[in-house]
Design an enzyme around this catalytic site. Structure first.
Site, short mmCIF file in Angstrom:
data_model
loop_
_atom_site.label_atom_id
_atom_site.label_comp_id
_atom_site.label_asym_id
_atom_site.label_seq_id
_atom_site.Cartn_x
_atom_site.Cartn_y
_atom_site.Cartn_z
N SER A 95 0.84 -1.19 0.00
CA SER A 95 0.00 0.00 0.00
C SER A 95 0.89 1.25 0.00
O SER A 95 1.77 1.37 -0.83
CB SER A 95 -0.94 -0.08 1.21
OG SER A 95 -1.92 0.89 1.14
N ASP A 217 -9.20 -4.67 -6.70
CA ASP A 217 -8.75 -3.91 -5.54
C ASP A 217 -9.33 -2.50 -5.67
O ASP A 217 -8.98 -1.76 -6.58
CB ASP A 217 -7.22 -3.87 -5.50
CG ASP A 217 -6.66 -3.05 -4.34
OD1 ASP A 217 -7.44 -2.39 -3.63
OD2 ASP A 217 -5.43 -3.08 -4.17
N HIS A 245 -7.54 -5.24 -0.88
CA HIS A 245 -6.31 -4.45 -0.91
C HIS A 245 -5.19 -5.13 -0.13
O HIS A 245 -4.07 -4.66 -0.13
CB HIS A 245 -6.60 -3.07 -0.30
CG HIS A 245 -5.51 -2.08 -0.47
ND1 HIS A 245 -4.93 -1.80 -1.70
CD2 HIS A 245 -4.85 -1.30 0.43
CE1 HIS A 245 -4.00 -0.88 -1.54
NE2 HIS A 245 -3.91 -0.58 -0.28
#
Lengths: 266, 402
Positions: A95, A217, A245
């Site tokens: 991320s 995602d 995610h």
């Protein structure tokens, strides 16, 4: 305070193996890697940490001034590498930490053997022809959601949590603790995560890079993963048959396999 | 209802709700999804709230897609990972997007259903409408933000007011060094300590340092009155005793029938004298000054017998004269320092200060103030009151040992 306590650095796995440094993203802490670590531990020396402000890091080390830019987080990653004398590091950033990894690798490329960018996005907010997937108003909605949910956090509980890491009798009270954050820290981290623009940093990457994305995602859509792959010269792209995610939780075997295959060493 | 008979027949009939009816028309929303979020079962209540048809939803819509976009980010970065790690997450406040663009504030609780082998199969979620609750919470949040803003404002006001009661910078006194410091005990309140250094006619300079009873806005009013009275009185007649007598009259008059207004203070004048300077000091109930000599010795200069200023119609003040030679210094301070707590029943004292700072030779005003700041830092939270410092020194002659 030394960096090991400041960032709650945990070293596990094969002492003689190549180093895999796992950097967690926005929202939770190093526990997010819990299903992947056992799969990597046999071959690799696995290093985990919490970003300052997250998990069991030293919250007192956090200031809004310092941690209002991703550079500070990259700085911390490099400090961890230096203090633990980590070399030829395979740096895995999930991320927002994918961009933190890019910044760290651009500053000290000699330190890193490989980069794995897990569900990366260099910019979340749309900009002209670029589709990040979000508008500024969406990010404000996120800030509202953070404001409305102090998961596992309260000013009353905070000292207990900080002083008693790993005490099982506190288990009940520690519900949601993996994703707890001081509300002010969460707000600042959300802003720096979702309002940063690191698109121009991608072309500067010289360390061999793997981009790992999920088939579906909502946070980092496939076109963004493709953009990262296109911008990082010579990078490889793997699309996992996973939703969400956090493939290290929803598809840990495939995630670990992608990391290991790219990292080599087994 | 009798003890052993159970439920009466009429009531029993009412309770024979079908399980389906209980599910569909429960007073909360129920939704079951696959692990990837696809809705596989949803109750009528939630469909009604959302304004959706069952056929359009089941097998076609992903539950997280019903969230607002920002809420979706929160879901993916917090809710979903926690659900994976804990198997359940409760009481999370988010908003659902209903038909016609309206938003439904809800509280979500989810649990993962596993098979006999512990493998995750489904996610079950209950949805509680939370409009009133959220409105209430938002009001609480706004009230907290308002309180934080007000607190910032009060602190800013206290800081600015404090600054107006102290000289922004000390003036240059020819042939001498001067240094001052103010340590506020609280960021929320204006303190009651004060000091000043200012020119008088001729080559004389006036100075004072003192402590008003109390703190906060009342103390600030008195401090302001004292500062301007002392400066005015010193210009009129620079003799420190007559300056204090003048202040005593003003404060005593201002106190009549109202909030008592008194202070302790040392005031004085300094004039050049050969290679040094002569200080005339007058004390009204204040802690002793500390004198540092160039040879490394230090002593307390007591002005015993001086009375509190403003408490009595006619107060007695005691005066002393000292000469500072090259390398000598004098320190005036308030009792925030010497009444700092060092233990449950122990306090820092004037003698402790003298002993701790002894050996500062040759002493300079900035050096003395820096040394006291270090003492204050060591005392930490023990310093419960404001502390003001004012130091004057005569520079050592060239060639003296440093």
């Amino acid at each position: 305070m030394d960096v090991v306590s400041r960032n709650n650095v945990v070293v596990t796995g094969n002492e003689a193996g190549p180093v895999v440094l796992l950097a967690h993203g926005f929202g939770c802490d190093q526990n997010l890697w819990r299903l992947v670590v056992p799969l990597l531990a046999e071959t690799y020396r696995v290093v985990l940490f919490d970003h300052v402000g997250a998990g069991l890091s030293d919250v007192a080390a956090w200031t809004a001034e310092r941690y209002s830019s991703l550079d500070a987080y990259a700085d911390d990653v490099l400090t961890i590498c230096r203090e633990l004398d980590l070399r030829d590091v395979v740096l895995v950033g999930h991320s927002v930490s994918a961009m933190i990894a890019v910044l760290a690798a651009n500053r000290e490329p000699e330190r890193f053997a490989k980069l794995v960018l897990l569900t990366p996005s260099p910019r979340y907010v749309d900009d002209g022809d670029y589709r990040g997937g979000f508008s500024r108003a969406d990010i404000d909605e996120l800030l509202d959601a953070l404001e409305a949910n102090y998961l596992g956090w309260s000013a009353v509980m905070a000292p207990v949590i900080m002083d008693n890491p790993g005490r099982p009798e506190l288990g009940q009270e520690l519900t949601n603790s993996f994703c707890r954050t001081d509300p002010e820290i969460a707000r600042v981290f959300a802003r720096v995560t979702f309002l940063s623009d690191n698109r121009s940093d991608l072309a500067k990457v010289t360390v061999p890079t793997l981009v790992v994305q999920c088939a579906r995602d909502a946070i980092a859509p496939r076109e963004v993963g493709q953009f990262v792959h296109d911008q990082v010269r010579g990078s490889e792209l793997v699309t996992l048959d996973a939703v969400g995610h956090c493939p290290q939780l929803s598809a840990p075997e495939a995630t670990a396999a992608a990391i290991a295959e790219f990292a080599g060493g087994r | 209802m009798s003890g052993s008979g159970g439920i009466e027949p009429e009531l029993s009939a009412l309770l024979e709700d079908s399980v389906e009816d209980l599910y569909d028309n429960a007073p909360c929303g129920y939704v079951s999804t696959l692990l990837d979020g696809t809705i596989v079962k949803i109750n009528a209540t939630l469909l009604r709230w959302l304004g959706l048809e069952r056929d359009a939803v089941v097998g076609r819509t992903s539950f997280p897609d019903l969230l607002t976009v920002g809420g979706r980010i929160y879901y993916e970065t917090h809710f979903a990972p926690l659900l994976h790690m804990q198997g359940e997450v409760g009481g999370v406040a988010l908003e659902l997007r209903a038909a016609e663009g309206t938003r439904l504030p809800v509280l979500l609780t989810s649990a993962v259903k596993t098979d006999a082998g512990g493998k995750a199969q489904l996610i079950r979620t209950t949805v509680f409408a939370a409009r009133d609750r959220r409105t209430y919470e938002e009001e609480l949040l706004r009230a907290r933000e308002q309180a934080e803003r007000e607190r910032d404002r009060a602190q800013r006001l206290a800081r600015v007011l404090q600054q107006t009661l102290l000289p922004p910078v000390l003036p240059e006194v020819p042939g001498m060094q001067a240094a001052a410091y103010y340590h506020p005990a609280s960021r929320d309140q204006v303190g009651g300590d004060f000091y000043d250094l200012f020119p008088l006619p001729g080559d004389t300079w006036g100075f004072f340092l003192g402590d008003v009873s109390g703190k906060g806005e009342n103390a600030a009013v008195v401090t302001s009155l004292i500062r301007y009275t002392l400066r005015g009185a010193a210009v009129f007649d620079p003799d420190p005793v007559s300056v204090l007598a003048h202040l005593n009259s003003v404060l005593y008059q201002a106190s009549e029938g109202r909030y008592p207004r008194f202070c302790t203070v040392i005031c004085g004048s300094v004039r050049p004298d050969g290679d040094g300077a002569v200080l005339t000091l007058a004390g009204g109930g204040h802690t002793p000054a500390l004198v540092f000599r160039a040879d490394g010795t230090s002593s307390l200069l007591h002005l015993r017998g001086g009375q509190l200023v403003g408490a009595l119609p006619e107060a007695r003040f005691v005066t002393a004269e000292i000469r500072l030679g090259p390398g000598d210094a004098v320190l005036l301070y308030t009792d925030g320092l010497t009444e700092a707590r060092t233990g449950a029943d122990s306090w820092y004292s004037e003698e402790d200060l003298r002993d701790e700072l002894g050996g500062l030779a040759p002493a300079t005003a900035p050096g003395v103030v820096e040394a006291v700041i270090r003492v204050l830092e060591d005392l930490g939270d023990g310093v419960e009151d404001d502390t003001a410092l004012l130091a004057l020194s005569v520079p050592a002659l060239d060639g003296d040992r440093a």
